[in-house]
Design an enzyme around this catalytic site. Structure first.
Site, PDB file in Angstrom:
ATOM      1  N   GLU A  80       6.523   0.151   8.645  1.00  0.00           N
ATOM      2  CA  GLU A  80       6.041  -1.106   8.073  1.00  0.00           C
ATOM      3  C   GLU A  80       7.087  -2.233   8.125  1.00  0.00           C
ATOM      4  OE1 GLU A  80       2.867  -0.645   4.882  1.00  0.00           O
ATOM      5  OE2 GLU A  80       4.484   0.655   4.165  1.00  0.00           O
ATOM      6  N   HIS A  99       9.633  -3.997  -0.322  1.00  0.00           N
ATOM      7  CA  HIS A  99       8.273  -3.459  -0.245  1.00  0.00           C
ATOM      8  C   HIS A  99       8.277  -2.078  -0.887  1.00  0.00           C
ATOM      9  CE1 HIS A  99       4.508  -1.829   0.748  1.00  0.00           C
ATOM     10  NE2 HIS A  99       4.991  -0.961   1.629  1.00  0.00           N
ATOM     11  N   HIS A 170      -2.126   0.243  -2.172  1.00  0.00           N
ATOM     12  CA  HIS A 170      -0.920   0.529  -1.393  1.00  0.00           C
ATOM     13  C   HIS A 170       0.366   0.293  -2.196  1.00  0.00           C
ATOM     14  CE1 HIS A 170       1.348  -0.465   2.651  1.00  0.00           C
ATOM     15  NE2 HIS A 170       2.085   0.218   1.817  1.00  0.00           N
TER      16      HIS A 170
HETATM   17 ZN   LIG Z   1       4.035   0.749   2.236  1.00  0.00          ZN
END
Ligand SMILES: [Zn+2]
Length: 242
Positions: A80, A99, A170
């Protein structure tokens, strides 16, 4: 030796940031933190594909804004990484990105209950925390991951000027003008989510959140106190690395 070139002190700060975010229950074995390269503003630094709790300076790789490694030297990259490249490209004022899949935030991205500041330490959330719906950008059958530049671009556009954005089903993204500010926001967004959920539970769906004026005033004050938390966390992280 990789051909990439960056400030070794910045790589060390990023390794420390990884350790802090694990210690503060923001990152677990997944998630990542990056910083814009101080020598090349169109690059960013990010650890190789590994658990954040074990990152050292030698694990740091430089990437361009397409999230291609400058010279990975055989090391693998996070799936990602496009989150980071596209946010740095779209938002020149952002110098650090976290993140995470921090658990307490997930419910606020999956219900119609917005993540708002329940206490002063997370007053930065008064600026709003948008929700990125990957179905709008990637259709109905994605694996939820931001695994290419098109999804990263859509995510960066949705972020706007917000300090934190939720990714439905997520996790979230926290950004800052500095590494310290991004860490602080990621940590207190998680703590705020936990407290807000408790308040909404005992208040049977009702809680008295900070209003707009309080959020703006407190955010200014608390932002001046970021170093107090970070200096302690940095020294604890450094001790864990020796
Ligand atoms: Zn992630």
């Amino acid at each position: 030796m990789p051909k990439e070139e960056f400030n070794p002190e910045l790589a060390q700060q990023l390794a420390v940031a990884n350790r802090i975010l694990v210690a503060q229950s923001v990152l677990d074995t997944f998630g990542h933190v990056s910083v814009r390269d101080s020598l090349h503003k169109d690059r960013f630094l990010l650890a190789r594909n590994m658990a954040p709790g074990a990152v050292r300076a030698e694990d740091i790789i430089a990437y361009d804004l397409d999230s291609k490694p400058i010279d990975a030297g055989g090391r693998s990259s996070y799936l990602e990484r496009f989150i980071h490249g596209e946010i740095y490209r779209t938002h020149p004022e952002v110098n650090a990105v976290v993140h995470s899949h921090s658990a307490s935030i997930i419910p606020f991205g999956t219900t119609d209950v917005p993540l708002k500041p329940i206490y002063h330490m997370a007053s930065f959330l008064g600026a709003g925390a948008p929700i990125f719906e990957i179905r709008e950008a990637g259709g109905d059958a994605t694996d939820l991951l931001i695994s290419n530049n098109a999804l990263g671009k859509a995510l960066a556009a949705k972020l706007g000027n917000a300090p934190v954005m939720l990714l439905r089903g997520h996790g979230d993204v926290a950004v800052g003008t500095s590494l310290r500010q991004a860490i602080f926001r990621a940590v207190f967004a998680e703590v705020n989510a936990k407290i807000a959920a408790q308040a909404l539970l005992i208040g049977r769906g009702h809680a008295n959140f900070l209003n707009e004026g309080e959020s703006m005033a407190a955010a200014k004050t608390i932002d001046s106190q970021v170093a107090r938390a970070l200096e302690l966390w940095e020294s604890e992280a450094l001790a864990s690395m020796s």
